[in-house]
Structures are given as structure tokens and as C-alpha cells.
Motif scaffolding. Structure first.
Motif, PDB file in Angstrom:
ATOM      1  N   GLY A  53       0.608 -17.428   6.163  1.00  0.00           N
ATOM      2  CA  GLY A  53      -0.139 -16.858   5.863  1.00  0.00           C
ATOM      3  C   GLY A  53      -0.931 -15.425   5.991  1.00  0.00           C
ATOM      4  N   ILE A  54       0.089 -14.457   6.598  1.00  0.00           N
ATOM      5  CA  ILE A  54      -0.287 -13.280   6.167  1.00  0.00           C
ATOM      6  C   ILE A  54      -0.765 -13.088   4.626  1.00  0.00           C
ATOM      7  N   HIS A  55      -1.645 -12.482   3.980  1.00  0.00           N
ATOM      8  CA  HIS A  55      -1.932 -11.891   3.028  1.00  0.00           C
ATOM      9  C   HIS A  55      -1.544 -10.320   2.394  1.00  0.00           C
ATOM     10  N   TYR A  56      -1.344 -10.548   1.528  1.00  0.00           N
ATOM     11  CA  TYR A  56      -0.870  -9.585   0.810  1.00  0.00           C
ATOM     12  C   TYR A  56      -1.755  -9.632  -0.050  1.00  0.00           C
ATOM     13  N   ILE A  57      -2.438  -8.026  -0.505  1.00  0.00           N
ATOM     14  CA  ILE A  57      -3.413  -7.408  -1.925  1.00  0.00           C
ATOM     15  C   ILE A  57      -2.905  -6.402  -2.124  1.00  0.00           C
ATOM     16  N   ARG A  58      -2.981  -6.376  -3.498  1.00  0.00           N
ATOM     17  CA  ARG A  58      -1.725  -5.167  -3.961  1.00  0.00           C
ATOM     18  C   ARG A  58      -3.309  -4.366  -4.468  1.00  0.00           C
ATOM     19  N   CYS A  59      -3.394  -3.282  -3.462  1.00  0.00           N
ATOM     20  CA  CYS A  59      -4.369  -1.883  -3.960  1.00  0.00           C
ATOM     21  C   CYS A  59      -4.487  -0.895  -2.713  1.00  0.00           C
ATOM     22  N   ARG A  60      -4.429  -0.542  -3.346  1.00  0.00           N
ATOM     23  CA  ARG A  60      -5.270   0.713  -2.358  1.00  0.00           C
ATOM     24  C   ARG A  60      -6.369   0.913  -1.626  1.00  0.00           C
ATOM     25  N   PRO A  61      -6.820   0.589  -0.479  1.00  0.00           N
ATOM     26  CA  PRO A  61      -8.664   0.815  -0.260  1.00  0.00           C
ATOM     27  C   PRO A  61      -8.963   1.597  -0.758  1.00  0.00           C
ATOM     28  N   ALA A  62     -10.475   1.530  -1.595  1.00  0.00           N
ATOM     29  CA  ALA A  62     -11.471   2.660  -2.030  1.00  0.00           C
ATOM     30  C   ALA A  62     -11.462   3.698  -0.751  1.00  0.00           C
ATOM     31  N   SER A  63     -12.021   2.868   0.246  1.00  0.00           N
ATOM     32  CA  SER A  63     -13.087   4.098   1.469  1.00  0.00           C
ATOM     33  C   SER A  63     -12.497   2.107   2.724  1.00  0.00           C
ATOM     34  N   ILE A  64     -12.484   3.301   3.813  1.00  0.00           N
ATOM     35  CA  ILE A  64     -12.687   2.574   4.680  1.00  0.00           C
ATOM     36  C   ILE A  64     -14.007   3.702   5.925  1.00  0.00           C
ATOM     37  N   ASP A  85      -6.257 -13.374  11.565  1.00  0.00           N
ATOM     38  CA  ASP A  85      -6.107 -13.065  10.190  1.00  0.00           C
ATOM     39  C   ASP A  85      -5.793 -12.330  10.190  1.00  0.00           C
ATOM     40  N   CYS A  86      -4.899 -11.975   9.242  1.00  0.00           N
ATOM     41  CA  CYS A  86      -3.371 -10.679   9.002  1.00  0.00           C
ATOM     42  C   CYS A  86      -4.093  -9.821   6.881  1.00  0.00           C
ATOM     43  N   THR A  87      -4.335  -9.220   6.892  1.00  0.00           N
ATOM     44  CA  THR A  87      -3.501  -8.558   5.381  1.00  0.00           C
ATOM     45  C   THR A  87      -3.598  -7.132   4.999  1.00  0.00           C
ATOM     46  N   ILE A  88      -2.694  -7.161   4.112  1.00  0.00           N
ATOM     47  CA  ILE A  88      -1.493  -6.291   4.364  1.00  0.00           C
ATOM     48  C   ILE A  88      -2.140  -5.536   2.601  1.00  0.00           C
ATOM     49  N   PHE A  89      -2.643  -4.365   2.693  1.00  0.00           N
ATOM     50  CA  PHE A  89      -3.056  -3.215   1.478  1.00  0.00           C
ATOM     51  C   PHE A  89      -2.109  -2.898   1.189  1.00  0.00           C
ATOM     52  N   CYS A  90      -1.343  -3.128  -0.066  1.00  0.00           N
ATOM     53  CA  CYS A  90       0.066  -2.305  -0.723  1.00  0.00           C
ATOM     54  C   CYS A  90      -0.148  -2.204  -1.614  1.00  0.00           C
ATOM     55  N   MET A  91       1.110  -1.300  -1.938  1.00  0.00           N
ATOM     56  CA  MET A  91       1.294  -1.149  -3.553  1.00  0.00           C
ATOM     57  C   MET A  91       2.528  -1.623  -4.212  1.00  0.00           C
ATOM     58  N   ASP A  92       3.264  -1.826  -3.760  1.00  0.00           N
ATOM     59  CA  ASP A  92       4.309  -2.871  -3.941  1.00  0.00           C
ATOM     60  C   ASP A  92       4.880  -3.440  -3.074  1.00  0.00           C
ATOM     61  N   ILE A  93       5.687  -3.890  -2.793  1.00  0.00           N
ATOM     62  CA  ILE A  93       6.386  -4.530  -1.175  1.00  0.00           C
ATOM     63  C   ILE A  93       7.781  -4.159  -1.610  1.00  0.00           C
ATOM     64  N   ARG A  94       8.413  -3.581   0.067  1.00  0.00           N
ATOM     65  CA  ARG A  94       9.654  -3.080  -0.710  1.00  0.00           C
ATOM     66  C   ARG A  94      10.470  -3.390   0.689  1.00  0.00           C
ATOM     67  N   ALA A  95      10.625  -5.066   0.193  1.00  0.00           N
ATOM     68  CA  ALA A  95      11.819  -5.354   1.528  1.00  0.00           C
ATOM     69  C   ALA A  95      12.725  -5.994   0.673  1.00  0.00           C
ATOM     70  N   PHE A  96      13.619  -4.037   0.376  1.00  0.00           N
ATOM     71  CA  PHE A  96      14.958  -4.132  -0.081  1.00  0.00           C
ATOM     72  C   PHE A  96      16.208  -4.299   0.643  1.00  0.00           C
ATOM     73  N   GLY A  97      15.609  -4.590   1.502  1.00  0.00           N
ATOM     74  CA  GLY A  97      17.485  -4.859   3.345  1.00  0.00           C
ATOM     75  C   GLY A  97      18.317  -5.481   2.898  1.00  0.00           C
ATOM     76  N   LYS A  98      18.637  -5.826   3.472  1.00  0.00           N
ATOM     77  CA  LYS A  98      19.642  -7.060   3.751  1.00  0.00           C
ATOM     78  C   LYS A  98      18.918  -8.215   4.321  1.00  0.00           C
TER      79      LYS A  98
END
Lengths: 159, 1100
Positions: free
Chosen positions: B406-417, B380-393
Motif C-alpha cells: 500500500g505504499i504509493h509512488y507518485i512520479r513527480c517532483r513536487p512543485a512546492s512544499i 499512509d506513505c507516499t513516495i514522490f520520485c522520478m524513477d524508482i532505482r531498484a537495481f540491486g539484487k
């Protein structure tokens, strides 16, 4: 290679059948991967003989059949990872061809596991050694190929 | 693993030799007569004839000791018989030695059983037991983890000169220890004792007061250890070992030196020193790269504090099949398989200290997640991101694919780890869409670290006199990202700004073009051509094959019975001469081969040695010097693919070597002389498209001294740049364009055709003939050697959001024009809404247009400059202001521009009621609908490929991708080449991009084109396909498969036959394998050659 030594078979004299395997390797990736396995001294069974080809796309299915006919028990074809072909698309053509070769082999009554296809890059020496280890064991289990040999009676003739 | 005790080794080169007298001794070992120097031990004597006597306590670097007694042999002389340890017993005349008798085997079995009892878990002992056929011990295990072989004691005393450890106690209590069992202060913690221990005993580590210092492998990011002598990484160039002087005990204290004693090739030179070299150059290119962020990761993200928090580079190694875990996805902490992995984006990017975007992390995190899932599908892979910058070709498609898999993208910067102490799992705290705090547990966390200037960059820049920008990267010139602040010094890669591989490769080629412009007058002046004797003719005669089998010191000779292989080879069909050499690649061997070719009239040569990948060019050169065609040479790889991988089975290795030589000889018998076809090159380029990319390419080629034909379909040069007045960080675009156009017209080497179209192209690399129509009236024919495609693209014309129906709805480009012209409708507006991704990232255009986010921000900032009170709302999906453009996004937010994210499933709706515009948007973060009534609605219209692309692609026989842009040969490594030799692509024709990127790409095409244009001849590949026209039925399958457009069907005397263009064929052989009528074949890999090799398998 410490982690592999448990599976190694070269000391083991009890197993009588040592399969003969021919490997067709792409010059740009798998052949280099086999070199890297050597440079890194990864030990693997001495059951393969390598034929270098410019690209996995160069391999005519006839060569695979001829190799089996000439006495080998298994064939490996190894090319570049998808998208990495030195010649852009040769490995894709190879992949399609080998899907058909496997069907053909099943149709004529040869275990299709005897012919295997893999991707090995120039940096994957370990992977190459692992593939040869696994393939040798699998073909050892299948036993010698007796049918479809030069000089043997072809079962197909009986019909 | 190298079997330490059984490698062949002669003692003569060693200072500590055990010999006493000069002269030689003759004896027989297992019936084989052996002659060795007096003083040689029986163990050493046996290894000279490839008899491997088992031993665990012998190491050729150390004096023999006779501890393990596994090397016992039976010696008979003059009728008396004794059993002796062969490692300490010297060979004497008349000895008849047996190394393997039932009695000896029994002794060995008993010994190994005793050793198993002492060290039941030792890998070295268990391996030896397996070899001797012992499965278990009859004795009670003691778990001493030591077999008292004394290797460590001897190593410490003899080689390290320390004598920290020794044997203590007697009989049953004998053990390895320090004097008085006190932890030693004298110990160097060099690890030599540990490295030589067959039990890999951990006890040794406890003998020193100092803690062990593991030597971490830098390439594997410290996830694995390396030795002091190492090859830095598998594909290092040159692929040679280096000594890490900082850790080598020899350099630290003049000890050890084992490597120098053991290296047969005498390659170890301790006296080698760094040298200062003076080089006179006309230009410098700096490509010093960047570092990975290493800032506050410890405090904030727990890196280094928690075992299972890794950096993305470490994870990259974990995923690699050649990495520390051999491609198994494992947690570094406890080597268990993770089930849930979280990726944290923007570590060291888009923050205060690093106010830029690192450009590469979104895509590499996505890639790592996809590969990790490939390895372990249930992951199970989750990516914590602000924007996804897939700007290339092609990046956006990849991102979509990741989401589908099935890869999850959560738009948030983690508060703590934080770490869970028991399980070592990691808990991430973040807030979800409803602003609720969520705690989520992961097995492993990957930190997507950004890029920062390399730590040596400031120093380097100082020495070169280059300016840095405010972020510490090298400063570049406006619109010319490969020019540094100093004339003649060019820059490329992430030392100027974080960037991905394609941009880096493009910029590098561009820098090369810039350097070549300066150096055009001295191009090729330092080349001296080598002179060869004339090539001997008539090699279609009967093969006379000469075979040279290499010992490669002990690398082959130590495991393969080389003399036996030579004897075997002599009887193979066609072989007239065979010999072995200590090193076939040595200079005297090369000379000898040349002589022998003449003496024995050899017309084919086979060398059985190492890999053709490194040595084939050398041997081809040698046979050419003897007057043979270089292609009448074949190699058998009996080292890398034989002796080195069958070190424990000399018999099998020898058998395999024989087979490999037989196969090579079979191929050699069918070899033919080959020629690289010589093609004359018309040193002139045609550039299609007169936008900035086309003009930049033309100018660079002209400055390098080549003639250029520039074809523009419109009435003036400039392309899309005519409508751009300022970029996000530069004004004066029109000025720049004007200068460029003037320079193009002023350059005498450039012929410009406007209102012109390329109607047809024939020919191939070096020799094109094109027909160009001008003003649809006249036509001209041009000859040229290369083609650069810079046909540009167009702005998307929106068909939604009331565009074209309401005059208050405009595109960004129109707004820019209005702003520049100070249009009164703009100066009066109080609120503006901008909608992003209009004609981008939708069903019809699955790609990102890359420049629209920056375009919206630059226009917003302009609007605010004019009227600071204007309210600007930007409705976006992801803000993709990559690299240094991030700064302007921050500035826009600070100045009050409101960025409102919408979701692709919930696009904004625009109405016009009662004369006022109304924009309804669903705010994804707050999950509610909002309504804005702006005075002006600006659509960030995407870029769409030129409609002409299809025609041009067909005419040039080059491919388009599914979006309709031109498709390069390799997305990462050949970003401006087409697969077809001689054709290149630059600018928007390749994909949407900024002006400076288009210019860099144009310069890159100029550099690539110059590789062909700079020589008057072009040499095609030698191992190419050819057709037997009599067999060819003209089915055209070959032509369809060829990725290089090298095969064509032509009609010859009424018959359709295939035709191979020798200039274009690269020799992949795909067409050959596909030809159903057997008409196609490939030089160098002919059917006869391959089937010949297969045929020899019968004798296996």
C-alpha cells in the motif's frame, strides 16, 4: 530512564506475587541488547534470570517445558530480527518451533502467554527493557503457575 | 534513572572530605555494625552497608546541606534519643542508628507531602513519594516547581565557581534567584543547575541573559540531547565514554571536575591530549565515507523552517527502537503520531549542482516507508520520485512488495512544499498524470537526501596526493574501482561514488586484496606467538570450582551485597573456593586468580562480574595461563544484567546475583575441556569460470602468492566480455580483456583448463579434491583449499517483439557489434526504437538486469555520434542510471533521445505491416497511445542465470536464490561469501552487474579466500555439535537443517548415522535442538549444562 519510571514496579510492595521468568537469549543479539539496557541503566523488574545460548535455534522446546516444571512462571525466548540471524536461519527454525510449543502448552492446559518470543537486536536496549517490563506485568496478572510443577499432582492424571 | 542521592560513596578520595580527625568510628545502623572513617556522615556510613536512606537534597559531588529532611534517622546513644538529618550528622562511636521506624516514616511522609504541594509535577518528587507510599498531598498546591533543596545553588557555587544563583527571600517567600532578580550576565549557561534539579525546573533557564544551548546528540541527528560525557552511539568501538571538550566546563574554565571525583576506576584523565603517531606502512586504504547532502534544503524544501520536514537520516533515527522516540513514529514538532507521510526523492541528487544519482535513496525510502508502516499499519506513505532505482539484487522484489503493502509512488517532483500554520502539516503541490496541479496535505515530510563528498575529503586527498574527480569524489581507475590515482593507495566505499552497503563491503575487501598483493612478502612477519604453559590434563575429575565475585568498584558492590553473595557461593556444590575482588579484571586480580588456581587445585573457574561479551576472552586467557583449558571457564553477568538495572532494589539485585552465580556454577560443574580442531590447509584455490571475474580473482590470488586452478568450460577465456567493446564511460574493453588473458596465461602460478568442467568436488574448507574433465576426454584430480564460483550468466534470448522473425529486430549486444563493425544497416537508419526491460522485471524474471539502461544509453550516444540526425526513442519503465552514469542519461536527453515511459500493464506492441515495423506504445505520462515506425528495433535483453548454476550449486552444496543466482551468506555484510566456509562467489553468477563491479567482487573473493589460504592451518570453532552414534537413528533432520552443510548422513557398518564435519560447523546448535533421539549435543552448550542451569531455578 525517565519515561519508564511510571510503570516501574520495584518499589511497589503491595503486589504479593512476583513471577519468576527465565529468558533464553541469543548470544549475538538479545544478550547484547540486555547488556546495552544495563549500560544505559534502564531499570526493569528483577524477575528474570538469563540463560545465554549461541542461537535461538539452539533452544530445545524441552528446556522451556523443563523450566516451567522447575518452578518458573514464564519463559522468554529472544533472538535476532528476521534476516539478521548470526547463523543465517536459526531464528526462523526457532520461530517455527515456538509456534508449536505454544500450541502444545495450550493443549496441556498452560496459558500460552507464559511463553513468549521476541526479536531484540544488540542496539535495542530500550526494547529489551520494555519487553521484560511488559512480560513481567502480563505474567503477574496470570498469577503463579501451579499446575505442571515438579511434585504437584498433574491434572492430566485424573483421566 | 540513577538515584542520585543514594549511591554508595566513600569520601576518602575527595578533597572536600568532611572528616576532621584521623581514625575510625564504630556504630550500628539498623542493627548492623559499621566501621567508618572519622568524620563520615551517617548517610555515607549507611550506604557502605547497602542501606539506602531516602534523600532529595544530597549529592555526593556537593557538600551536604540538610534541606529536604527526608534522610532523618533516629539516633540512640547512652539512653538519649534524637532525630537527625543523616546527611549532615557525623557518625560517632556508640551511635545506634535506626533508619526506618514508624515515626521516621511519618516525618518523611509529611515532608514529601509538603514538597508535592510545592512542586506537584516534579518527577523526582513524585518518584520519591511513590517510594514512600504517598499518593497525594493534604496541603494546597503552590506550583512553585521548586522544593528549595539547594542543589542548584551549591552546584553553581561549589563546582562551577560562579554563584550566579542563591536563595532569596525568607520564610514563605524563599526562592531561588539571582541577585536583585536581574537576569545574570555571569551565568555560563552550562546547564549544571538544571541537570541536577530533582524537579527538572524550567525556571532555572530564565535566570540567565543568555539563551540555553541544548547539546544535541549527533548520532540522533539532534533529535535528542546528550551530556558532555557520552558514548557516541550504542555500538561504538571502543564502547567507551568521551568528553566533548568543546562544551565541557572543565576544559572551558577549569571548573566542575565532578566526573573525575566520582569515577571509581579513575578513568577520567583531563590531561589526555591528541598525539601524533608515526606508522610505517606499505599500503594505505582510504574509506572516508561521504556526507549527506546539506545544500538548498532550507529554501526549497522547508527543512529547518518547518518543524515536520525531516531528513531521511533523521527519520531513520525516529524509526529506530533505540532512537529519540524509542521506535514510535512521531512528528518531531509536536510528538504526535503522523497519519500521512510523504517522502521526496532526489533531494540533492540528479540536479544541476549534483549531476549524479546517489544510488541508495530509492531503496532506503522504500525501506523506511515499509518499516514505518510496520510500526503503524494505518499509516499512509507516499513516495514522490522520478524513477524508482531498484537495481540491486533482490531490490525489485522489495519494491513490488512495498507497492503491494500500500505504499504509493507518485512520479513527480513536487512543485512546492509549504507549511499549514495552524496544524504544522505540510502541503505538497505537484501535477498529476493529467498535468493538473494537485495540493495534498501530509502530516510529515521526509527528504531523501543524497550523498555528497565528505567535507574533509579534499583536504585528505591533498595530503595523500590523490586526485578528485569533477564531482569531488576520489578518482578511481577504469575497470578497477578500488585503485586510486596513486600507486599503493586504495579506496573503497562512498568516498569514490555513492553506493550501497553490499557494494561498499565488496569494494573494501577488494581494496584489501590489492593491498595484500603489494605486501605478500611481509605477510605475517610482525606476528609474535604467545607462549603458554602446558595444559593440565585430567579435568574429567570431580569439579573443583573457584568463584570470583567482582565489586566492580561501586558498579556491582554499590547495589549488590557482594560479601553475602560470596558467602552463599561457598556452599554451592563443587565450589571449593570463593572470594570477592574490587576489580576482578585488574592485573593484580588476574595474577591472583592464576595463583589461586594452583593453590586450591581449581579445575573450573567462575567469574561473576560484567558481560562475557567484553571480558570472557580476558578471563579465558587468564585460566589458560594457569594451565587450565580456556573452556573450563564460565561467567555470571551480575553487572550489566543485574546491578545496573536494579539500582533501586538492592535486595532484589542481591537475590538475583545469587541466582545467577548459582546457575553459572551449575554450568561450570558440567564444563569440559574443548579443543579447536586443527585442519591442514592446501594453499591453492580453484576458480570456476574464466570470465573477467574468474580471471581477476585468479590474478589477485596469484599476485598474493597462491597457486590457482582456473577452469573454463568454453574453449577460450573471456566470458561475456568478449562481446563488449565499450562501456558507457570507457572504450578499449577488448584491449583490457586481451591484456588480462595474456597476464593469466603468463602467470606461472595459474593453471588454466579450457574446455573443462568440474565434475565433482569432495572435502571441505582447506581440503578439497575436485575432478575436472578436459575436452570431455581426460580427467584430472586437483587438491585445493578454497573454491571461487565465477560461472557468469547469459544474455536473455527474447521471445517476443518479432525477435528472430524480423532481421530489423536486434538486441543491444548485437547493435553494439554492428556499431563497432560499422555495419551498413546501422549507418543508414533514420529512426531507432529501443525497448527496455525485455526479459527483466516480468513474471519470469522478477529482477532488474541492472546494466540495460546504461547499455541503451551508451548505444544511443554511439548512434548519434555516427549520425546526429537519427531519431532514437527509448521505451522504458524506470531509467536506472545510478551513480555517475546519470550524466550520460542527461547527455542523451540533451542530444535529443526521446525517453517514453510505459507501464508494465501496458507493454509496447510490435507489428510488421507492409514491410515496415510499427511500435505501439501507451505513453504513461500523457495517457495516450503513440505509434512509431522505426527502421531498427533494439531490445534491451536482460541477463539470465547460467543453466549450469543448478548443477554447480548441487555439487558444492551452496544455495541459489529464487531467480537462479547464487545466494551469498549475508546480502549486506558478507556479499561474496557462501555460508559454507571456503567457498566464494563473484561476477554475474551472483547477480547482474557491470564489468567494474564484477572485477571488484572478484578481488573481494580473492581477499576473502586469502584469509584461509594465508595460513597453513585452519582452526575450527570449539563449541560445535557432535553425535552420539549409538543413539543416532540416521533420520537426517540435522543434516537438512544445517545452514553450513556441516552435518551429513553416512553409512557406518551398515547403519545410517549422522556425522558432523568439525571444519564446517559454526556452532549454532540448530541440529542439536532438532534431534529427536537426543544423539546430537553441542560442546560448550551441552544439554547437561543447560538443563543444569534450569535445574537450579528450583531454588529461586
Amino acid at each position: 530512564m525517565k519515561h519508564e519510571s511510571n510503570e516501574r514496579t520495584s518499589f511497589d510492595k503491595s503486589k504479593s506475587f512476583e513471577p519468576k521468568i527465565v529468558a533464553f537469549l541469543c548470544n549475538w543479539c538479545s544478550y547484547a541488547g540486555a547488556d546495552l539496557a544495563g549500560v544505559s541503566r534502564f531499570q526493569y523488574p528483577a524477575n528474570i534470570r538469563i540463560i545465554k545460548v549461541p542461537c535461538s535455534g539452539r533452544i530445545n522446546p524441552l528446556y522451556i517445558v523443563k523450566a516451567l516444571y522447575n518452578g518458573v512462571d514464564g519463559v522468554l525466548v529472544s533472538g535476532c530480527h528476521p534476516g539478521d540471524c548470526h547463523y543465517i536461519s536459526g531464528n526462523y527454525f526457532a520461530r517455527r518451533k515456538f509456534a508449536l510449543v505454544k500450541k502444545f502448552l495450550e493443549y496441556v492446559g498452560i496459558e500460552s502467554e507464559r511463553v513468549q518470543f521476541s526479536w531484540v537486536s544488540a542496539a535495542e536496549g530500550v526494547r529489551f527493557a520494555q519487553i521484560i517490563d511488559k512480560l513481567t506485568n502480563e505474567i503477574r496478572k496470570l498469577g503463579p503457575l501451579t499446575y505442571f510443577r515438579k511434585g504437584s499432582t498433574c491434572k492430566g492424571d485424573q483421566t | 534513572m540513577k538515584n542520585r542521592g543514594s549511591t554508595k560513596k566513600e569520601m576518602k578520595s575527595r578533597p572536600r572530605a568532611t572528616r576532621q580527625k584521623e581514625g575510625s568510628t564504630s556504630l550500628t545502623i539498623d542493627g548492623i555494625p559499621v566501621k567508618v572513617e572519622r568524620g563520615t556522615t551517617i548517610l555515607q556510613a549507611a550506604s557502605t552497608v547497602n542501606i539506602k536512606i531516602p534523600t532529595l537534597c544530597y549529592n555526593e559531588a556537593l557538600s551536604p546541606y540538610g534541606a529536604c529532611r527526608l534522610c532523618v534517622v533516629e539516633i540512640t546513644k547512652n539512653g538519649w534519643r534524637k532525630i537527625q538529618a543523616s546527611c549532615i550528622c557525623r557518625a560517632e562511636d556508640g551511635y545506634d542508628v535506626q533508619t526506618s521506624t514508624p515515626e521516621l516514616e511519618n516525618i518523611r511522609k509529611t515532608m514529601i507531602e509538603l514538597m508535592i504541594a510545592r512542586a506537584p509535577e516534579s518527577k523526582g518528587v513524585l518518584e520519591m513519594a511513590e517510594r514512600l507510599g504517598v499518593k497525594r498531598t493534604r496541603f494546597t498546591p503552590r506550583n512553585d516547581d521548586c522544593i528549595l533543596c539547594g542543589l542548584c545553588v551549591r552546584m553553581c557555587a561549589e563546582r562551577m565557581g560562579q554563584s550566579v544563583i542563591g536563595f532569596a527571600g525568607r520564610g514563605d517567600e524563599r526562592k531561588i534567584s539571582t541577585p536583585f532578580d536581574i537576569q545574570s550576565e555571569k551565568c555560563l549557561v552550562c546547564g549544571a543547575c538544571f541537570s541536577i534539579c530533582p524537579c527538572a525546573s524550567d525556571n532555572l533557564r530564565k535566570l540567565s541573559k543568555k539563551p540555553p544551548r541544548p547539546l544535541n546528540d549527533e548520532f540522533d541527528q539532534g533529535l535528542r540531547q546528550r551530556s558532555v560525557i557520552h558514548i557516541p552511539f550504542p555500538q561504538a568501538v571502543p564502547n567507551a565514554a568521551i568528553i566533548d571538550k568543546r562544551h565541557c566546563v572543565h576544559f572551558l574554565g577549569d571548573r566542575c571536575g565532578i566526573c573525575q571525583d566520582l569515577c571509581e576506576a579513575k578513568a577520567i584523565d583531563f590531561d589526555q591530549n591528541d598525539r601524533l603517531i608515526d606508522v610505517r606502512v606499505g599500503s594505505i586504504i582510504v574509506s572516508s565515507g561521504s556526507d549527506v547532502y546539506k545544500g538548498k534544503m532550507r529554501r526549497e524544501f522547508g527543512y529547518g523552517r518547518y518543524d515536520n520536514v525531516v531528513t531521511s537520516i533523521e527519520f531513520e533515527r525516529i524509526l529506530s527502537a533505540s532512537g529519540p522516540f524509542y521506535g514510535h513514529v512521531l512528528r518531531p514538532g509536536d510528538r504526535t503520531e503522523p497519519r500521512r507521510i510523504a517522502f521526496v526523492q532526489c533531494v540533492g541528487s540528479r540536479e544541476e549542482a549534483h549531476d549524479y544519482c546517489s544510488s541508495v535513496c530509492c531503496m532506503y525510502a522504500t525501506k523506511e516507508a515499509i518499516i514505518a508502516k510496520d510500526h503503524a499499519p494505518l499509516l499512509d506513505c507516499t513516495i514522490f520520485c522520478m524513477d524508482i532505482r531498484a537495481f540491486g539484487k533482490g531490490f525489485d522484489e522489495y519494491y513490488e512488495k512495498a507497492m503491494k503493502s500500500g505504499i504509493h509512488y507518485i512520479r513527480c517532483r513536487p512543485a512546492s512544499i509549504d507549511e499549514v500554520p495552524d496544524t504544522k502539516n505540510i502541503v505538497i503541490k505537484y501535477s498529476d498524470e493529467n498535468e493538473r496541479a494537485v495540493l495534498e496535505e501530509y502530516d510529515m515530510v521526509v527528504l531523501s537526501c543524497g550523498l555528497e563528498p565528505s567535507q574533509h575529503l579534499a583536504n585528505l586527498a591533498g595530503r595523500l596526493g590523490l586526485d578528485l574527480n569533477k564531482r569531488g569524489f576520489l578518482r578511481t581507475t577504469a575497470f578497477s574501482s578500488m585503485e586510486s590515482s596513486r600507486n599503493g593507495i586504495f579506496v573503497c566505499g562512498p568516498c569514490t561514488e555513492p553506493k550501497d552497503i553490499p557494494e561498499t563491503v565488496t569494494q573494501s575487501s577488494a581494496a584489501a586484496a590489492k593491498a595484500m598483493e603489494l605486501l605478500k612478502d611481509v605477510r605475517g612477519t610482525q606476528i609474535t606467538a604467545k607462549q603458554y604453559p602446558p595444559e593440565l590434563p585430567a579435568y574429567d575429575q570431580e569439579p573443583r570450582i573457584g568463584v570470583f565475585v567482582c565489586h566492580c568498584g561501586i558498579n556491582i558492590g554499590g547495589y549488590v551485597d557482594v560479601p553475602q553473595v560470596v558467602e552463599y557461593t561457598k556452599n554451592l556444590p563443587g565450589v571449593v573456593y570463593a572470594e570477592s575482588n574490587l576489580y576482578t579484571c585488574s592485573q593484580d586480580s588476574q595474577k591472583r586468580i592464576v595463583e589461586l588456581i594452583g593453590k586450591h587445585k581449581l579445575n573450573r573457574v567462575v567469574v561473576a562480574s560484567c558481560t562475557p561479551r567484553t571480558h570472557e576472552p580476558l578471563f579465558r586467557e587468564t585460566v589458560r595461563e594457569a594451565g587450565l583449558n580456556p573452556y573450563l571457564f564460565e561467567m555470571a553477568n551480575i553487572r550489566d544484567q543485574c546491578s545496573w538495572i536494579h539500582m533501586n532494589d538492592p535486595l532484589a539485585a542481591t537475590r538475583k546475583a545469587r541466582d545467577l552465580v548459582r546457575m553459572a556454577v551449575a554450568k561450570a560443574g558440567a564444563l569440559a575441556a574443548l579443543k579447536r580442531v586443527e585442519i591442514k590447509v592446501k594453499q591453492k584455490a580453484m576458480v570456476i569460470g574464466g570470465g573477467v571475474a574468474g580471471m581477476a580473482a585468479s590474478l589477485s590470488l596469484a599476485r598474493q602468492g597462491f597457486e590457482v586452478i582456473l577452469v573454463e568450460k568454453e574453449h577460450e577465456l573471456g566470458g561475456n566480455t568478449r562481446y563488449i567493446y565499450y562501456t558507457i564511460d570507457e572504450n578499449g574493453v577488448q584491449n583490457f580483456l586481451e591484456n588480462m588473458v595474456r597476464e593469466v596465461y603468463d602467470n606461472k602460478l595459474i593453471t588454466v583448463y579450457t574446455n573443462a568442467n568440474v565434475e565433482g568436488v569432495s572435502g571441505f574448507v582447506g581440503n578439497y579434491v575436485s575432478e575436472i574433465s578436459i575436452d570431455t576426454k581426460s580427467r584430472v584430480k586437483c587438491e585445493h583449499g578454497v573454491i571461487i564460483v565465477a560461472t557468469g550468466a547469459q544474455e536473455f534470448v527474447p521471445d517476443e517483439y518479432l525477435y528472430g522473425q524480423d532481421e530489423r529486430v536486434v538486441t543491444q549486444r548485437e547493435l553494439e557489434q554492428m556499431l563497432v563493425q560499422r555495419d551498413p544497416t546501422v549507418s543508414g537508419v533514420k529512426s531507432v526504437v529501443m525497448i527496455q526491460c525485455v526479459g527483466s522485471r516480468d513474471d519470469d524474471h522478477v529482477y532488474c538486469s541492472r546494466r540495460c539502461c546504461s547499455q541503451a544509453i551508451k548505444n544511443s550516444l554511439r548512434l548519434l555520434e555516427m549520425n546526429p540526425m537519427v531519431k532514437i526513442y527509448v521505451l522504458y519503465r524506470d531509467i536506472r542510471t545510478y551513480g555517475f552514469k546519470e550524466e550520460f542519461y542527461t547527455e542523451a536527453r540533451e542530444k535529443g533521445v526521446l525517453f517514453i515511459r510505459y507501464d508494465s500493464s501496458n507493454r509496447p506492441a510490435v507489428h510488421s505491416d507492409n514491410g515496415s515495423l510499427s511500435v505501439m506504445a501507451f505513453e504513461a505520462l500523457m495517457q495516450e497511445n503513440i505509434e512509431i515506425k522505426p527502421d531498427l528495433l533494439v531490445l534491451s535483453a536482460g541477463i539470465v542465470p547460467s543453466v549450469d548454476n543448478r548443477r554447480i550449486a548441487k555439487m558444492l552444496k551452496v544455495p541459489l536464490n529464487s531467480d537462479g543466482y547464487f545466494l551469498e551468506a549475508h546480502v549486506k555484510l558478507r556479499p561474496v561469501d557462501f555460508a559454507t566456509e571456503g567457498i566464494f562467489v563473484a561476477g554475474l553468477a551472483h547477480s547482474p552487474k557491470f564489468i567494474d563491479e564484477a572485477i571488484a567482487q572478484a578481488f573481494a573473493t580473492a581477499a576473502r579466500a586469502a584469509t584461509i589460504l594465508s595460513k597453513d592451518k585452519y582452526y575450527a570453532e570449539a563449541t560445535i555439535a557432535h553425535v552420539n552414534e549409538e543413539l543416532c537413528v540416521g533420520c537426517g533432520l540435522c543434516s537438512n537443517l544445517c545452514p553450513y552443510e556441516a552435518v551429513e548422513i553416512q553409512v557406518k557398518e551398515g547403519k545410517r548415522v549422522s556425522q558432523v564435519n568439525e571444519a564446517l560447523c559454526k556452532g549454532c546448535g540448530t541440529c542439536v535442538a532438532a534431534c529427536a533421539s537426543g544423539a546430537m549435543d553441542q560442546y560448550g552448550f551441552t544439554k547437561r549444562q543447560i538443563l543444569g542451569m534450569i535445574g537450579t531455578l528450583r531454588e529461586w
